[in-house]
Design an enzyme around this catalytic site. Structure first.
Site, PDB file in Angstrom:
ATOM      1  N   ASP A 166      -7.561  19.988  40.237  1.00  0.00           N
ATOM      2  CA  ASP A 166      -6.447  20.884  40.553  1.00  0.00           C
ATOM      3  C   ASP A 166      -5.111  20.343  40.045  1.00  0.00           C
ATOM      4  O   ASP A 166      -4.955  19.144  39.799  1.00  0.00           O
ATOM      5  CB  ASP A 166      -6.341  21.061  42.067  1.00  0.00           C
ATOM      6  CG  ASP A 166      -7.419  21.967  42.630  1.00  0.00           C
ATOM      7  OD1 ASP A 166      -8.346  22.332  41.884  1.00  0.00           O
ATOM      8  OD2 ASP A 166      -7.347  22.290  43.835  1.00  0.00           O
ATOM      9  N   HIS A 217      -4.658  28.425  39.799  1.00  0.00           N
ATOM     10  CA  HIS A 217      -4.235  27.714  41.013  1.00  0.00           C
ATOM     11  C   HIS A 217      -2.813  28.098  41.409  1.00  0.00           C
ATOM     12  O   HIS A 217      -2.114  27.307  42.027  1.00  0.00           O
ATOM     13  CB  HIS A 217      -4.351  26.206  40.771  1.00  0.00           C
ATOM     14  CG  HIS A 217      -4.374  25.374  42.021  1.00  0.00           C
ATOM     15  ND1 HIS A 217      -5.049  25.746  43.166  1.00  0.00           N
ATOM     16  CD2 HIS A 217      -3.801  24.167  42.303  1.00  0.00           C
ATOM     17  CE1 HIS A 217      -4.905  24.809  44.083  1.00  0.00           C
ATOM     18  NE2 HIS A 217      -4.141  23.847  43.593  1.00  0.00           N
ATOM     19  N   HIS A 221       2.337  26.477  43.127  1.00  0.00           N
ATOM     20  CA  HIS A 221       1.641  25.779  44.217  1.00  0.00           C
ATOM     21  C   HIS A 221       2.317  26.030  45.569  1.00  0.00           C
ATOM     22  O   HIS A 221       2.658  25.118  46.312  1.00  0.00           O
ATOM     23  CB  HIS A 221       1.584  24.274  43.926  1.00  0.00           C
ATOM     24  CG  HIS A 221       0.424  23.582  44.582  1.00  0.00           C
ATOM     25  ND1 HIS A 221       0.423  23.207  45.920  1.00  0.00           N
ATOM     26  CD2 HIS A 221      -0.764  23.182  44.086  1.00  0.00           C
ATOM     27  CE1 HIS A 221      -0.704  22.598  46.209  1.00  0.00           C
ATOM     28  NE2 HIS A 221      -1.468  22.583  45.116  1.00  0.00           N
ATOM     29  N   HIS A 311      -8.004  15.913  41.765  1.00  0.00           N
ATOM     30  CA  HIS A 311      -6.700  16.341  41.257  1.00  0.00           C
ATOM     31  C   HIS A 311      -6.366  15.623  39.961  1.00  0.00           C
ATOM     32  O   HIS A 311      -6.685  14.454  39.785  1.00  0.00           O
ATOM     33  CB  HIS A 311      -5.608  16.073  42.294  1.00  0.00           C
ATOM     34  CG  HIS A 311      -5.739  16.909  43.519  1.00  0.00           C
ATOM     35  ND1 HIS A 311      -6.588  16.573  44.545  1.00  0.00           N
ATOM     36  CD2 HIS A 311      -5.159  18.082  43.872  1.00  0.00           C
ATOM     37  CE1 HIS A 311      -6.521  17.512  45.498  1.00  0.00           C
ATOM     38  NE2 HIS A 311      -5.653  18.434  45.101  1.00  0.00           N
TER      39      HIS A 311
END
Length: 360
Positions: A166, A217, A221, A311
């Site tokens: 991510d 994503h 964020h 990540h």
């Protein structure tokens, strides 16, 4: 926590192009001219704030739809605060409230801001709200899963698992991750944020050219429950368009930042042509526990059908890179084929009533 001792307040707003910064002193006067920073200039932005902080105590302030700066800023030793929606006027459809407004709110109401910690990230102080939203979402999420609109893990009967990354792409860590994946001949899924896609299109092309899957994503964020339905759709659609411009193909999977959900968020996602994609193994690499602990956390929990959360961006992901070979070798030794999320066979449905019913 309070920012009463801080004499200068740096408001940081996000836009589709990057970040806007405005710094005010305790009297509300500008310390310097407002500045603009591209999404790929975070290191320069942080360097500038550190320079100012060496002159006077400085508080950096952003709002809850900006989840990309807390990691790099706290790691750099900056004093970071979050202004929550109930302290601010309504946001535009895309972007945050203006930087000056954030700085002014910090100056005028310092005691109402949340101090962001490295451990809590940009959701510091909102854990109860986060978990309550997830709990309330369970029935709706179950309905989405039954309808094939939500994917948490694959079939436990097939020896396949998926590594997912991510918050990228990242100018350093993405390439290192790709090199490791290539060395072992495995593929993964990369859930990208639009901010970074726009800033680093060549890295996105590199991921796609290597045969990996690209997912969505969001753009900045954000904590999704703070968005209106239109703002949420805009985050997803703009990111999909950015990926499509680079690769020629829009991602079909969406992963919510932090895994944060609410019934209202899920209702919006149910009406959007994307597949909600979660995970069943959290490496907790975001907490920085060390490469050995990251690897052991994954290997203790992963098995057939697992979707592993890792990540690659929005901070120093060196520990993740160091842990990755051990993770891959451990999973391969168990006879697991490492594939993209899209290549995982779906698990059998838990019940016969698969019709999607949502409460509006």
């Amino acid at each position: 926590m309070s920012v009463r001792m801080a004499k200068w307040y740096a408001g940081i707003a996000w836009t589709g192009a990057g970040y806007q910064v405005e710094v005010l002193d305790g009297a509300g006067q500008r310390v310097a001219e407002p500045s603009s920073w591209g999404a790929g200039q975070v290191a320069g932005l942080i360097g500038r704030l550190r320079e100012l902080g060496e002159q006077h105590p400085l508080a950096a302030v952003f709002e809850s739809t900006n989840g990309l700066l807390d990691g790099p800023m706290t790691a750099a030793g900056l004093e970071v605060y979050r202004a929550d929606p109930w302290l601010l006027p309504p946001r535009p459809l895309f972007g945050s409230v203006p930087a000056r407004l954030l700085a002014e709110r910090a100056r005028s109401e310092p005691g109402r801001l949340a101090r962001v910690t490295a451990e809590g990230g940009s959701l510091t102080g909102r854990a109860d709200e986060y978990f309550e939203g997830v709990r309330r979402s369970e029935p709706v999420q179950a309905a989405l899963t039954a309808a094939g609109r939500c994917f948490e893990h694959g079939s436990r009967d097939t020896p396949r698992a998926a590594l997912t990354f991510d918050d990228g792409p990242d100018p350093v860590h993405t390439r290192r991750i790709l090199e490791i994946l290539d060395r072992y001949g495995v593929r993964a899924t990369f859930f990208c944020v639009g901010h970074h896609v726009a800033a680093l299109p060549d890295e996105v092309r590199r991921v796609a050219a290597a045969g990996h899957e690209l997912g969505n994503h969001s753009w900045s964020h954000p904590f999704l429950p703070d968005l209106t339905p239109d703002q949420l759709r805009e985050q997803i659609d703009r990111t999909a368009e950015a990926v499509s411009r680079v690769t020629g193909e829009a991602p079909v999977r969406f992963r919510p930042p932090y895994g944060a959900l609410s019934p209202e968020v899920l209702t919006t996602l149910a009406e959007h042509p994307t597949t909600l994609t979660m995970w069943d193994v959290d490496s907790r690499d975001w907490a920085g526990p060390g490469p050995e602990r990251i690897a052991s956390t994954v290997l203790e929990a992963a098995g057939p059908g697992s979707v592993v959360l890792l990540h690659e961006g929005a901070g120093d992901r060196g520990q993740t890179v160091q842990a990755l070979p051990s993770i891959i070798e451990g999973l391969l030794e168990r006879g697991l084929e490492l594939v993209t999320v899209g290549e995982l066979p779906a698990p059998p449905l838990d019940h016969e009533d698969h019709e999607l019913r949502l409460e509006h």
